[in-house]
Design an enzyme around this catalytic site. Structure first.
Site, PDB file in Angstrom:
ATOM      1  N   ASN A   6       0.857  -1.193   0.000  1.00 43.62           N
ATOM      2  CA  ASN A   6       0.000   0.000   0.000  1.00 43.62           C
ATOM      3  C   ASN A   6       0.894   1.245   0.000  1.00 43.62           C
ATOM      4  OD1 ASN A   6      -1.388   2.309   1.100  1.00 43.62           O
ATOM      5  ND2 ASN A   6      -3.091   0.963   1.575  1.00 43.62           N
ATOM      6  N   HIS A   9       1.019   6.326   1.696  1.00 41.53           N
ATOM      7  CA  HIS A   9       1.790   7.315   2.466  1.00 41.53           C
ATOM      8  C   HIS A   9       2.971   7.911   1.695  1.00 41.53           C
ATOM      9  CE1 HIS A   9      -1.012   6.917   5.559  1.00 41.53           C
ATOM     10  NE2 HIS A   9      -0.767   5.646   5.767  1.00 41.53           N
ATOM     11  N   HIS A  42      -5.680   3.701  -1.588  1.00 43.00           N
ATOM     12  CA  HIS A  42      -7.025   4.045  -1.113  1.00 43.00           C
ATOM     13  C   HIS A  42      -7.338   5.456  -1.599  1.00 43.00           C
ATOM     14  CE1 HIS A  42      -9.875   4.212   2.660  1.00 43.00           C
ATOM     15  NE2 HIS A  42     -10.490   4.589   1.552  1.00 43.00           N
ATOM     16  N   ARG A  44      -9.433   8.184  -1.079  1.00 51.20           N
ATOM     17  CA  ARG A  44     -10.410   8.600  -0.059  1.00 51.20           C
ATOM     18  C   ARG A  44     -11.227   9.764  -0.585  1.00 51.20           C
ATOM     19  NH1 ARG A  44      -8.787   6.399   5.267  1.00 51.20           N
ATOM     20  NH2 ARG A  44     -10.577   7.541   6.035  1.00 51.20           N
ATOM     21  N   ARG A  48      -6.967  12.925   0.906  1.00 50.66           N
ATOM     22  CA  ARG A  48      -5.876  13.370   1.781  1.00 50.66           C
ATOM     23  C   ARG A  48      -4.507  12.869   1.311  1.00 50.66           C
ATOM     24  NH1 ARG A  48      -7.194   9.932   7.218  1.00 50.66           N
ATOM     25  NH2 ARG A  48      -9.215  10.887   6.908  1.00 50.66           N
ATOM     26  N   GLU A  69      -8.543   0.360  -2.798  1.00 52.60           N
ATOM     27  CA  GLU A  69      -9.395   0.372  -1.599  1.00 52.60           C
ATOM     28  C   GLU A  69     -10.333   1.558  -1.709  1.00 52.60           C
ATOM     29  OE1 GLU A  69      -7.461   0.850   2.119  1.00 52.60           O
ATOM     30  OE2 GLU A  69      -6.042  -0.725   1.646  1.00 52.60           O
ATOM     31  N   THR A 100      -8.404   3.424   8.271  1.00 49.55           N
ATOM     32  CA  THR A 100      -9.578   2.562   8.372  1.00 49.55           C
ATOM     33  C   THR A 100      -9.595   1.884   9.744  1.00 49.55           C
ATOM     34  OG1 THR A 100      -9.157   2.132   6.048  1.00 49.55           O
ATOM     35  CG2 THR A 100     -10.857   0.801   7.079  1.00 49.55           C
ATOM     36  N   GLU A 150     -10.802  -9.631   2.736  1.00 46.95           N
ATOM     37  CA  GLU A 150      -9.553  -9.242   3.397  1.00 46.95           C
ATOM     38  C   GLU A 150      -9.858  -9.194   4.891  1.00 46.95           C
ATOM     39  OE1 GLU A 150      -7.407  -5.802   1.960  1.00 46.95           O
ATOM     40  OE2 GLU A 150      -6.317  -5.611   3.857  1.00 46.95           O
ATOM     41  N   HIS A 190      -3.736  -4.687   7.691  1.00 45.17           N
ATOM     42  CA  HIS A 190      -3.923  -3.519   8.542  1.00 45.17           C
ATOM     43  C   HIS A 190      -3.085  -3.640   9.811  1.00 45.17           C
ATOM     44  CE1 HIS A 190      -5.545   0.143  10.112  1.00 45.17           C
ATOM     45  NE2 HIS A 190      -6.067   0.352   8.923  1.00 45.17           N
TER      46      HIS A 190
HETATM   47  N1  PXP Z   1      -5.837  -3.190   4.198  1.00 40.67           N
HETATM   48  C1  PXP Z   1      -6.795  -2.253   4.283  1.00 40.67           C
HETATM   49  C2  PXP Z   1      -8.195  -2.629   3.908  1.00 40.67           C
HETATM   50  C3  PXP Z   1      -6.503  -0.929   4.681  1.00 40.67           C
HETATM   51  O1  PXP Z   1      -7.489  -0.008   4.762  1.00 40.67           O
HETATM   52  C4  PXP Z   1      -5.163  -0.591   4.942  1.00 40.67           C
HETATM   53  C5  PXP Z   1      -4.808   0.830   5.277  1.00 40.67           C
HETATM   54  O2  PXP Z   1      -5.011   1.634   4.173  1.00 40.67           O
HETATM   55  C6  PXP Z   1      -4.191  -1.598   4.842  1.00 40.67           C
HETATM   56  C7  PXP Z   1      -4.543  -2.898   4.495  1.00 40.67           C
HETATM   57  C8  PXP Z   1      -2.746  -1.323   5.140  1.00 40.67           C
HETATM   58  O3  PXP Z   1      -2.637  -1.009   6.494  1.00 40.67           O
HETATM   59  P1  PXP Z   1      -1.245  -0.493   7.071  1.00 40.67           P
HETATM   60  O4  PXP Z   1      -0.948   0.813   6.418  1.00 40.67           O
HETATM   61  O5  PXP Z   1      -1.512  -0.377   8.538  1.00 40.67           O
HETATM   62  O6  PXP Z   1      -0.221  -1.546   6.743  1.00 40.67           O
END
Ligand code: PXP
Length: 238
Positions: A6, A9, A42, A44, A48, A69, A100, A150, A190
């Site tokens: 992901n 960031h 994601h 959003r 952001r 996402e 999330t 997931e 997550h």
């Molecule tokens: N899976 C989902 C559905 C999420 O919403 C997120 C955060 O965007 C992640 C995985 C990744 O989470 P993390 O950034 O804490 O590794």
């Protein structure tokens, strides 16, 4: 075990200055070169971090799997149907949240989720539902036509007591088995980090982990020495 990276960031750092760097699409290419099996973003409602342009560029460039996402807003559904990522993962989204905070509540959201799944499937987009690891949510996920679930690992990641952690792991393992028996594909994610991920990799029914913050955080630290050295070289150039 596959890894979806992901890269939200990367965009968070860019948006801190509303500038052009770092480009999420460049990070996606490098992540794929390093072995990522998929790229996750994601989009959003409040934009952001990831922007609409990022999503279009990623769709052009990602060669593994682009997993979008998204919450269930009409606007984002429209964008997803137009960009056509390989996969969408439906998540709950609240404006005030930092990230999330839990899985979808399919007992409440069933109708909206079912309608969205129909639209995505008509467009040949794989649909995953982000849910807490429990049987009721899995049963509804299957009934509404999801291809994949997931499992939310946030609770596992947050608990500190070893016994609580064992219980969370057990719930995840049990749900992964149940999901596979229902012929749902299974991923999880997550809050996973370099320190807590290993026990999750032992759950054979989980095919893929989606990890973001911890990888991006580490990339900043493992990269800072080189970045500083390169700037010093420029400053010291005659
Ligand atoms: N899976 C989902 C559905 C999420 O919403 C997120 C955060 O965007 C992640 C995985 C990744 O989470 P993390 O950034 O804490 O590794």
């Amino acid at each position: 075990m596959k890894l979806g990276v992901n890269i939200d960031h990367i965009a968070t750092v860019r948006q801190a200055r509303r500038t052009f760097e770092p480009e999420p699409v460049s990070a996606a290419v490098l992540a794929e070169l390093a072995g990522a099996d998929g790229i996750v973003v994601h989009l959003r409602e409040d934009r952001r971090h990831i922007q609409d342009r990022d999503l279009s560029l990623l769709k052009e460039v990602v060669t593994t799997k682009l997993n979008l996402e998204m919450g269930l807003s009409e606007e984002i559904i429209r964008i997803a149907l137009s960009v056509k990522p390989h996969q969408v993962t439906l998540v709950p989204e609240r404006r005030q949240e930092l990230t999330t905070e839990g899985g979808l509540d399919l007992t409440k959201e069933r109708k909206r989720v079912e309608e969205a799944i129909k639209l995505f499937k008509k467009n040949k987009i794989v649909v995953s539902l982000f849910i807490d690891p429990n049987r009721e949510q899995l049963q509804i996920a299957k009934l509404v036509g999801a291809d994949m679930v997931e499992l939310h690992t946030g609770e596992y990641a947050n608990v500190v007591d070893p016994e609580d952690r064992r219980i969370c792991l057990h719930k995840l393992a049990e749900s992964a088995v149940t999901a596979r028996n229902m012929r749902l594909q299974v991923s999880a994610g997550h809050g996973l980090t370099y320190n807590n991920v290993q026990p999750i990799t032992k759950i054979m029914e989980i095919e893929e982990l989606n990890i973001g913050h911890s990888i991006i955080a580490r990339s900043v630290l493992v990269g800072i020495e080189r970045a500083v050295r390169e700037m010093k070289e420029i400053l010291l150039r005659k």
